[in-house]
Every structure is written in structure tokens, then in C-alpha cells.
Motif scaffolding. Structure first.
Motif, PDB file in Angstrom:
ATOM      1  N   GLU A 113       5.202  11.461  -0.202  1.00 17.97           N
ATOM      2  CA  GLU A 113       4.371  10.934  -1.267  1.00 17.97           C
ATOM      3  C   GLU A 113       4.350   9.415  -1.241  1.00 17.97           C
ATOM      4  O   GLU A 113       5.287   8.761  -0.777  1.00 17.97           O
ATOM      5  N   LEU A 114       3.273   8.876  -1.785  1.00 17.43           N
ATOM      6  CA  LEU A 114       3.137   7.427  -1.891  1.00 17.43           C
ATOM      7  C   LEU A 114       4.138   6.870  -2.898  1.00 17.43           C
ATOM      8  O   LEU A 114       4.289   7.400  -3.995  1.00 17.43           O
ATOM      9  N   VAL A 115       4.801   5.789  -2.499  1.00 17.44           N
ATOM     10  CA  VAL A 115       5.631   5.036  -3.442  1.00 17.44           C
ATOM     11  C   VAL A 115       4.880   3.781  -3.872  1.00 17.44           C
ATOM     12  O   VAL A 115       4.646   3.560  -5.051  1.00 17.44           O
ATOM     13  N   ALA A 116       4.482   2.956  -2.902  1.00 14.45           N
ATOM     14  CA  ALA A 116       3.763   1.728  -3.224  1.00 14.45           C
ATOM     15  C   ALA A 116       3.094   1.186  -1.975  1.00 14.45           C
ATOM     16  O   ALA A 116       3.597   1.369  -0.866  1.00 14.45           O
ATOM     17  N   VAL A 117       1.957   0.532  -2.169  1.00 12.40           N
ATOM     18  CA  VAL A 117       1.219  -0.100  -1.085  1.00 12.40           C
ATOM     19  C   VAL A 117       0.780  -1.479  -1.541  1.00 12.40           C
ATOM     20  O   VAL A 117       0.408  -1.659  -2.704  1.00 12.40           O
ATOM     21  N   ILE A 118       0.807  -2.430  -0.620  1.00 10.05           N
ATOM     22  CA  ILE A 118       0.275  -3.755  -0.887  1.00 10.05           C
ATOM     23  C   ILE A 118      -0.763  -4.065   0.188  1.00 10.05           C
ATOM     24  O   ILE A 118      -0.505  -3.911   1.381  1.00 10.05           O
ATOM     25  N   ARG A 119      -1.946  -4.480  -0.264  1.00  5.67           N
ATOM     26  CA  ARG A 119      -3.060  -4.669   0.653  1.00  5.67           C
ATOM     27  C   ARG A 119      -3.249  -6.142   0.983  1.00  5.67           C
ATOM     28  O   ARG A 119      -2.582  -7.011   0.426  1.00  5.67           O
ATOM     29  N   GLY A 120      -4.223  -6.417   1.876  1.00  3.71           N
ATOM     30  CA  GLY A 120      -4.406  -7.774   2.374  1.00  3.71           C
ATOM     31  C   GLY A 120      -4.643  -8.815   1.295  1.00  3.71           C
ATOM     32  O   GLY A 120      -4.169  -9.937   1.402  1.00  3.71           O
ATOM     33  N   GLY A 121      -5.370  -8.430   0.251  1.00  2.00           N
ATOM     34  CA  GLY A 121      -5.647  -9.375  -0.821  1.00  2.00           C
ATOM     35  C   GLY A 121      -4.500  -9.535  -1.790  1.00  2.00           C
ATOM     36  O   GLY A 121      -4.574 -10.343  -2.729  1.00  2.00           O
ATOM     37  N   GLY A 122      -3.457  -8.764  -1.588  1.00  5.55           N
ATOM     38  CA  GLY A 122      -2.300  -8.838  -2.467  1.00  5.55           C
ATOM     39  C   GLY A 122      -2.298  -7.794  -3.561  1.00  5.55           C
ATOM     40  O   GLY A 122      -1.331  -7.701  -4.318  1.00  5.55           O
ATOM     41  N   ASP A 123      -3.358  -7.029  -3.669  1.00  3.72           N
ATOM     42  CA  ASP A 123      -3.375  -6.006  -4.709  1.00  3.72           C
ATOM     43  C   ASP A 123      -2.431  -4.872  -4.336  1.00  3.72           C
ATOM     44  O   ASP A 123      -2.214  -4.603  -3.160  1.00  3.72           O
ATOM     45  N   THR A 124      -1.887  -4.239  -5.354  1.00  5.50           N
ATOM     46  CA  THR A 124      -0.864  -3.221  -5.159  1.00  5.50           C
ATOM     47  C   THR A 124      -1.252  -1.905  -5.808  1.00  5.50           C
ATOM     48  O   THR A 124      -2.009  -1.870  -6.791  1.00  5.50           O
ATOM     49  N   VAL A 125      -0.715  -0.837  -5.252  1.00  9.25           N
ATOM     50  CA  VAL A 125      -0.884   0.504  -5.815  1.00  9.25           C
ATOM     51  C   VAL A 125       0.487   1.150  -5.849  1.00  9.25           C
ATOM     52  O   VAL A 125       1.231   1.076  -4.867  1.00  9.25           O
ATOM     53  N   TYR A 126       0.813   1.783  -6.968  1.00  3.07           N
ATOM     54  CA  TYR A 126       2.107   2.442  -7.124  1.00  3.07           C
ATOM     55  C   TYR A 126       1.930   3.921  -7.447  1.00  3.07           C
ATOM     56  O   TYR A 126       0.975   4.311  -8.139  1.00  3.07           O
TER      57      TYR A 126
ATOM     58  N   THR B 263       8.954  -2.541  -7.418  1.00  2.00           N
ATOM     59  CA  THR B 263       8.042  -3.650  -7.142  1.00  2.00           C
ATOM     60  C   THR B 263       7.945  -3.855  -5.640  1.00  2.00           C
ATOM     61  O   THR B 263       8.963  -3.992  -4.953  1.00  2.00           O
ATOM     62  N   ILE B 264       6.712  -3.882  -5.140  1.00  2.00           N
ATOM     63  CA  ILE B 264       6.486  -4.114  -3.716  1.00  2.00           C
ATOM     64  C   ILE B 264       6.046  -5.556  -3.514  1.00  2.00           C
ATOM     65  O   ILE B 264       5.319  -6.119  -4.351  1.00  2.00           O
ATOM     66  N   SER B 265       6.483  -6.138  -2.421  1.00  2.00           N
ATOM     67  CA  SER B 265       6.076  -7.511  -2.094  1.00  2.00           C
ATOM     68  C   SER B 265       6.059  -7.661  -0.576  1.00  2.00           C
ATOM     69  O   SER B 265       6.545  -6.789   0.149  1.00  2.00           O
ATOM     70  N   ARG B 266       5.519  -8.762  -0.122  1.00  2.00           N
ATOM     71  CA  ARG B 266       5.446  -8.993   1.316  1.00  2.00           C
ATOM     72  C   ARG B 266       5.650 -10.471   1.613  1.00  2.00           C
ATOM     73  O   ARG B 266       5.562 -11.311   0.721  1.00  2.00           O
ATOM     74  N   ASP B 267       5.889 -10.769   2.886  1.00  2.00           N
ATOM     75  CA  ASP B 267       6.002 -12.179   3.264  1.00  2.00           C
ATOM     76  C   ASP B 267       4.619 -12.741   3.583  1.00  2.00           C
ATOM     77  O   ASP B 267       3.649 -12.011   3.686  1.00  2.00           O
ATOM     78  N   LYS B 268       4.556 -14.058   3.759  1.00  2.00           N
ATOM     79  CA  LYS B 268       3.263 -14.718   3.967  1.00  2.00           C
ATOM     80  C   LYS B 268       2.634 -14.329   5.303  1.00  2.00           C
ATOM     81  O   LYS B 268       1.410 -14.310   5.448  1.00  2.00           O
ATOM     82  N   ALA B 269       3.460 -14.046   6.281  1.00  2.00           N
ATOM     83  CA  ALA B 269       2.933 -13.688   7.599  1.00  2.00           C
ATOM     84  C   ALA B 269       2.433 -12.252   7.642  1.00  2.00           C
ATOM     85  O   ALA B 269       1.809 -11.847   8.624  1.00  2.00           O
TER      86      ALA B 269
END
Length: 114
Positions: free
Chosen positions: A46-59, A68-74
Motif C-alpha cells: 500500500e501507498l504510504v507517501a509520495v512526493i512529486r517534482g513540484g514538491g506536492d505530497t500524497v499520503y 512526513t515525506i521530504s526529499r533533498d534538492k538534487a
């Protein structure tokens, strides 16, 4: 060859916290979306969380307000901060990334138990 490597899983008591990390390596410069899925014994992934290119998130509904999902700048690393963990969060957590094709990590075990 693209690889995703997860880290940060383990055993934690109910109400505790864990932070998962996933780093991507290989021919992909950056991913268009990164996220986390989980699979408990006898259940579907099952999906836990996704972060897309624009920074929007889905939980996923079961983790909203706690994870809370996050990513680095690269956009090659993705993190999952998990708070107020419950026994039902026990599962293997898989990192997922997309860059045209879809890639999966090997998974990291998270066990919530007293």
C-alpha cells in the motif's frame, strides 16, 4: 542501472519515532517522483507517501498527520519521518522512484512492538 537503497528501519515501541532514508544511484540524474510503500504480512502493498517534482505530497489515509515525506534538492534522496507509530505500522517499507521507468528498493523492516 538504477539502484535504490533504504536505511533506518528497526524495532520501536508504540508511540515512538523512526526516520527512513532512501538514496538513488545510477544513470538517473534526478527522479520525477519518489515515495514509500509498505507491505505487512498477508496484506497487499500500500501507498504510504509520495512526493512529486513540484514538491506536492500524497499520503495514505492511515498515516496522515503522523508521517512526513521530504526529499533533498538534487531529488535523489527521499526521507520518511514516522511519528506516533502504532503496531499496525509494522511492515516492510519499500522506496519507490520514477524517472520514466519505475524502480524499487529491497525494503527495510519496521517493527512496532512493546
Amino acid at each position: 542501472q538504477v539502484q535504490l537503497v533504504e536505511s533506518g528501519g528497526g524495532l520501536v515501541q508504540p508511540g515512538g519515532s523512526l526516520r527512513l532514508s532512501c538514496v538513488g544511484s545510477g544513470r538517473i540524474i534526478s527522479f520525477t517522483a519518489m515515495g514509500w510503500y509498505r507491505q505487512a504480512p498477508g496484506k497487499e502493498r500500500e501507498l504510504v507517501a509520495v512526493i512529486r517534482g513540484g514538491g506536492d505530497t500524497v499520503y495514505g489515509d492511515s498515516v496522515k498527520g503522523r508521517f512526513t515525506i521530504s526529499r533533498d534538492k538534487a531529488y535523489r534522496r527521499v526521507f520518511l519521518e514516522m511519528n506516533s507509530l502504532k503496531s499496525e505500522d509494522t511492515a516492510v517499507y519499500y522506496c519507490n522512484a520514477r524517472a520514466g521507468a519505475e524502480y524499487w528498493g529491497q525494503g527495510t523492516q519496521v517493527t512496532v512492538s512493546s
